[in-house]
Design a protein around this motif. Structure first.
Motif, PDB file in Angstrom:
ATOM      1  N   TYR A 124       0.833  -1.209   0.000  1.00  0.00           N
ATOM      2  CA  TYR A 124       0.000   0.000   0.000  1.00  0.00           C
ATOM      3  C   TYR A 124       0.870   1.261   0.000  1.00  0.00           C
ATOM      4  CZ  TYR A 124      -3.884  -3.039   1.555  1.00  0.00           C
ATOM      5  OH  TYR A 124      -4.834  -4.017   1.658  1.00  0.00           O
ATOM      6  N   ALA A 125       1.852   1.276   0.906  1.00  0.00           N
ATOM      7  CA  ALA A 125       2.641   2.493   1.140  1.00  0.00           C
ATOM      8  C   ALA A 125       3.620   2.806   0.023  1.00  0.00           C
ATOM      9  CB  ALA A 125       3.395   2.365   2.462  1.00  0.00           C
ATOM     10  N   THR A 126       3.941   1.817  -0.802  1.00  0.00           N
ATOM     11  CA  THR A 126       4.906   2.040  -1.878  1.00  0.00           C
ATOM     12  C   THR A 126       4.243   2.106  -3.250  1.00  0.00           C
ATOM     13  OG1 THR A 126       5.322  -0.354  -2.015  1.00  0.00           O
ATOM     14  CG2 THR A 126       6.798   0.948  -0.622  1.00  0.00           C
ATOM     15  N   HIS A 127       2.928   1.924  -3.317  1.00  0.00           N
ATOM     16  CA  HIS A 127       2.251   1.878  -4.604  1.00  0.00           C
ATOM     17  C   HIS A 127       2.221   3.239  -5.293  1.00  0.00           C
ATOM     18  CE1 HIS A 127      -0.439   0.293  -7.652  1.00  0.00           C
ATOM     19  NE2 HIS A 127      -1.229   1.338  -7.473  1.00  0.00           N
ATOM     20  N   ASP A 128       2.004   4.293  -4.508  1.00  0.00           N
ATOM     21  CA  ASP A 128       1.911   5.648  -5.062  1.00  0.00           C
ATOM     22  C   ASP A 128       3.169   6.417  -4.667  1.00  0.00           C
ATOM     23  OD1 ASP A 128       1.329   8.192  -5.866  1.00  0.00           O
ATOM     24  OD2 ASP A 128      -0.633   8.311  -4.893  1.00  0.00           O
ATOM     25  N   VAL A 129       3.986   6.774  -5.658  1.00  0.00           N
ATOM     26  CA  VAL A 129       5.249   7.455  -5.348  1.00  0.00           C
ATOM     27  C   VAL A 129       5.013   8.801  -4.686  1.00  0.00           C
ATOM     28  CG1 VAL A 129       6.551   6.305  -7.163  1.00  0.00           C
ATOM     29  CG2 VAL A 129       5.339   8.447  -7.687  1.00  0.00           C
ATOM     30  N   ASP A 130       3.866   9.409  -4.929  1.00  0.00           N
ATOM     31  CA  ASP A 130       3.578  10.708  -4.320  1.00  0.00           C
ATOM     32  C   ASP A 130       3.397  10.613  -2.809  1.00  0.00           C
ATOM     33  OD1 ASP A 130       3.704  12.013  -6.739  1.00  0.00           O
ATOM     34  OD2 ASP A 130       1.546  11.838  -7.131  1.00  0.00           O
ATOM     35  N   TYR A 131       3.054   9.424  -2.329  1.00  0.00           N
ATOM     36  CA  TYR A 131       2.911   9.240  -0.879  1.00  0.00           C
ATOM     37  C   TYR A 131       4.265   9.387  -0.192  1.00  0.00           C
ATOM     38  CZ  TYR A 131       1.746   7.139   3.624  1.00  0.00           C
ATOM     39  OH  TYR A 131       1.577   6.909   4.969  1.00  0.00           O
ATOM     40  N   ASP A 132       5.327   8.952  -0.877  1.00  0.00           N
ATOM     41  CA  ASP A 132       6.714   9.168  -0.443  1.00  0.00           C
ATOM     42  C   ASP A 132       7.011   8.528   0.911  1.00  0.00           C
ATOM     43  OD1 ASP A 132       9.320   9.998  -0.378  1.00  0.00           O
ATOM     44  OD2 ASP A 132       8.877  12.144  -0.210  1.00  0.00           O
ATOM     45  N   LEU A 133       6.993   7.193   0.943  1.00  0.00           N
ATOM     46  CA  LEU A 133       7.326   6.477   2.167  1.00  0.00           C
ATOM     47  C   LEU A 133       8.749   6.796   2.637  1.00  0.00           C
ATOM     48  CD1 LEU A 133       6.354   4.363   4.249  1.00  0.00           C
ATOM     49  CD2 LEU A 133       7.389   2.606   2.784  1.00  0.00           C
ATOM     50  N   GLY A 134       9.634   7.098   1.692  1.00  0.00           N
ATOM     51  CA  GLY A 134      11.011   7.433   2.041  1.00  0.00           C
ATOM     52  C   GLY A 134      11.159   8.726   2.807  1.00  0.00           C
ATOM     53  N   ASP A 135      10.078   9.497   2.882  1.00  0.00           N
ATOM     54  CA  ASP A 135      10.089  10.754   3.634  1.00  0.00           C
ATOM     55  C   ASP A 135       9.998  10.509   5.134  1.00  0.00           C
ATOM     56  OD1 ASP A 135       9.993  13.645   3.823  1.00  0.00           O
ATOM     57  OD2 ASP A 135       7.845  13.457   4.215  1.00  0.00           O
ATOM     58  N   PHE A 136       9.562   9.306   5.529  1.00  0.00           N
ATOM     59  CA  PHE A 136       9.438   8.987   6.942  1.00  0.00           C
ATOM     60  C   PHE A 136      10.806   8.729   7.561  1.00  0.00           C
ATOM     61  CE2 PHE A 136       5.199   8.363   5.482  1.00  0.00           C
ATOM     62  CZ  PHE A 136       4.362   8.481   6.584  1.00  0.00           C
ATOM     63  N   LEU A 137      10.970   9.157   8.804  1.00  0.00           N
ATOM     64  CA  LEU A 137      12.230   8.927   9.512  1.00  0.00           C
ATOM     65  C   LEU A 137      12.520   7.429   9.578  1.00  0.00           C
ATOM     66  CD1 LEU A 137      11.560  11.370  12.479  1.00  0.00           C
ATOM     67  CD2 LEU A 137      13.243  11.721  10.666  1.00  0.00           C
ATOM     68  N   PRO A 138      13.765   7.009   9.292  1.00  0.00           N
ATOM     69  CA  PRO A 138      14.085   5.572   9.314  1.00  0.00           C
ATOM     70  C   PRO A 138      13.767   4.910  10.647  1.00  0.00           C
ATOM     71  CG  PRO A 138      15.862   6.831   8.299  1.00  0.00           C
ATOM     72  CD  PRO A 138      14.914   7.833   8.874  1.00  0.00           C
ATOM     73  N   GLN A 139      14.059   5.616  11.762  1.00  0.00           N
ATOM     74  CA  GLN A 139      13.787   5.032  13.073  1.00  0.00           C
ATOM     75  C   GLN A 139      12.291   4.797  13.271  1.00  0.00           C
ATOM     76  OE1 GLN A 139      15.591   7.711  12.479  1.00  0.00           O
ATOM     77  NE2 GLN A 139      17.526   7.669  13.597  1.00  0.00           N
ATOM     78  N   ALA A 140      11.472   5.726  12.756  1.00  0.00           N
ATOM     79  CA  ALA A 140      10.025   5.583  12.888  1.00  0.00           C
ATOM     80  C   ALA A 140       9.527   4.367  12.119  1.00  0.00           C
ATOM     81  CB  ALA A 140       9.326   6.847  12.394  1.00  0.00           C
ATOM     82  N   ILE A 141      10.067   4.156  10.938  1.00  0.00           N
ATOM     83  CA  ILE A 141       9.681   2.994  10.133  1.00  0.00           C
ATOM     84  C   ILE A 141      10.137   1.705  10.807  1.00  0.00           C
ATOM     85  CG2 ILE A 141      10.081   1.780   7.956  1.00  0.00           C
ATOM     86  CD1 ILE A 141       8.112   4.079   7.716  1.00  0.00           C
ATOM     87  N   ARG A 142      11.367   1.702  11.327  1.00  0.00           N
ATOM     88  CA  ARG A 142      11.862   0.492  12.002  1.00  0.00           C
ATOM     89  C   ARG A 142      11.019   0.169  13.232  1.00  0.00           C
ATOM     90  NH1 ARG A 142      17.103   2.668  10.817  1.00  0.00           N
ATOM     91  NH2 ARG A 142      17.382   3.304  12.996  1.00  0.00           N
ATOM     92  N   SER A 143      10.587   1.198  13.958  1.00  0.00           N
ATOM     93  CA  SER A 143       9.733   0.968  15.125  1.00  0.00           C
ATOM     94  C   SER A 143       8.418   0.305  14.739  1.00  0.00           C
ATOM     95  CB  SER A 143       9.416   2.301  15.828  1.00  0.00           C
ATOM     96  OG  SER A 143      10.544   2.849  16.453  1.00  0.00           O
ATOM     97  N   SER A 144       7.976   0.527  13.508  1.00  0.00           N
ATOM     98  CA  SER A 144       6.674   0.039  13.040  1.00  0.00           C
ATOM     99  C   SER A 144       6.790  -1.219  12.188  1.00  0.00           C
ATOM    100  CB  SER A 144       5.976   1.146  12.235  1.00  0.00           C
ATOM    101  OG  SER A 144       5.929   2.348  12.972  1.00  0.00           O
ATOM    102  N   THR A 145       7.971  -1.793  12.140  1.00  0.00           N
ATOM    103  CA  THR A 145       8.224  -2.972  11.309  1.00  0.00           C
ATOM    104  C   THR A 145       8.343  -4.219  12.185  1.00  0.00           C
ATOM    105  OG1 THR A 145       9.351  -1.652   9.617  1.00  0.00           O
ATOM    106  CG2 THR A 145       9.821  -4.014   9.663  1.00  0.00           C
TER     107      THR A 145
END
Length: 437
Positions: A124-145
């Motif tokens: 879901y989060a990578t389907h639309d490039v405009d959503y820009d998952l890469g804009d999220f802080l890496p630590q925040a993504i790791r906490s949610s993985t």
């Protein structure tokens, strides 16, 4: 999008006019993930929330989301413990509701995910490039993985910082502590219980203290679990636990063992402590003009450095997730995409909720909801630190119990905690081994 904001005291910004368009209706094409919102008219989703200021920003804007997408949103709110109980009951019953919900990734994430209660959101989060998952802080993504899968989308982040009394440090001729050793020295010099001021306060309750001792642990080079093995009896762990517990024993209030963050923050806000370490997200408690006696004298600083430098936790405290049993996953994702997009994240952060998007932190308008000194500390801490603040287990409560009892032994005056730490470490390892079966 037209936004109108008004200053609301020292606590941030209050939204007084809603969005006039989010762009959903501008896209004609519908895709399998529903990111455009097209084709979702008439659908209804249930959104279950925790009690959090972030929700206060979202609620008034829901009608505009509904207007633009045609999706109806039913919202239900609960206090933290009630929320966990509500979700557990619903998911155990294999209910299709809620469709979207708030959760605490580091507290319930592993349990919920391994029980099949969290829809993986990577696609879901990578389907639309405009959503820009890469804009999220890496630590925040790791906490949610969890297990290599994105289990939720971060909405609120936290880092541990130092709160201090400017007036008391100035009167004593002290610099703001930049190391843990300086913190101990300052707490000793500022400790005057006969005058109603204690040198240091922080969480002393067994489970709540675990998240706050974590930064002391990381800064000494330790962790709760290292290389898959329990590590709460190592020399680094013992040093961290003795430091934190010793600060509370020697310079904290007599009842500190009963304090979680509401009690500790109130104690500091009432002018009864010189130094206080806790999450930056609770800064409002120290600045509320109606509640605090020290608002004009509160300072903020990065977490002090230990042997390995300053290593505070840097986590996702709250996230949004989708129920795998939901009958309207596309509508659920459309809501999450809207609520966690750059424009909405700017709004929620302007209202004083530290968010996970780098672009918002880099935008000068992204920090206007915080005191300038605190905003500067935020910007120093968001790109570093450790992505968890408690043992990363399925049974987080049991793991926290083992850590907390070691620290509480120090607080209550035990001089040798190694044997207790060894026993607690064996118990934590047993928890890990059972989860691996």
């Amino acid at each position: 999008m037209k936004l109108k904001l008004l200053q609301s005291g020292t606590t941030g910004l209050l939204i007084v006019a809603a969005l006039t368009g989010c762009g959903y209706s501008q896209k004609a094409e519908q895709d399998s993930f529903g990111s455009s919102g097209g084709g979702l008219e008439g659908r209804t989703i249930t959104f279950v929330t925790g009690s959090h200021p972030w929700v206060d920003v979202i609620k008034p804007l829901l009608p505009e989301f509904e207007k633009e997408t045609g999706i109806n949103v039913r919202i239900q709110g609960y206090f933290e413990d009630q929320l966990t109980q509500k979700l557990t009951v619903q998911f155990t019953a294999r209910s299709e509701t809620p469709d979207v919900f708030m959760y605490r990734p580091l507290q319930e994430g592993k349990l919920f995910f391994r029980n099949g209660w969290l829809e993986p959101l990577d696609a879901y989060a990578t389907h639309d490039v405009d959503y820009d998952l890469g804009d999220f802080l890496p630590q925040a993504i790791r906490s949610s993985t969890v297990d290599g899968k994105l289990a939720g989308i971060p909405i609120v982040t936290e880092q541990q910082i130092l709160y201090y009394r400017k007036d008391l440090l100035n009167e004593a001729g002290l610099e703001v502590p930049s190391t843990i050793e300086e913190l101990k020295e300052a707490a000793a010099k500022l400790h005057h219980p006969d005058q109603g001021v204690y040198g240091f306060v922080a969480r002393g309750q067994r489970s709540p203290l675990v998240t706050q001792v974590s930064s002391f642990l990381y800064s000494e080079g330790g962790d709760f679990i290292q290389n898959g093995k329990a590590a709460i009896n190592t020399p680094e762990a013992i040093k961290a636990f003795e430091t934190y517990g010793g600060l509370l024993r020697d310079y904290g209030p007599p009842n500190v063992i009963n304090m979680s963050w509401p009690q500790a923050s109130a104690f500091f806000a009432n002018g009864k402590a010189a130094l206080y370490t806790d999450a930056n997200s609770i800064y409002r408690a120290a600045l509320d003009q109606e509640q605090t006696k020290v608002a004009g004298n509160v300072g903020f600083a990065p977490f002090p450095a230990g042997a390995e430098g300053p290593m505070p936790y840097n986590i996702t405290s709250w996230g949004l997730a989708i129920n795998p049993k939901s009958a309207d996953k596309e509508a659920a994702w459309a809501f999450i995409e809207w609520a966690t997009g750059k424009q909405m994240m700017l709004l929620t952060q302007q209202a004083g909720n530290p968010g996970p998007r780098t672009s918002v932190w880099n935008d000068p308008q992204g920090t206007i909801g915080f005191p300038k000194e605190l905003a500067a500390v935020f910007k120093q801490t968001i790109n570093g630190g450790v992505d968890h603040d408690r043992p990363q287990t399925v049974d987080v409560a049991a793991a926290r119990e083992q850590v907390g009892k070691i620290v509480q032994m120090v607080i209550t005056g035990e001089s040798d905690i190694q044997e207790t730490a060894n026993q607690a470490n064996a118990a934590l390892q047993d928890i890990l081994d059972k989860e691996a079966e």
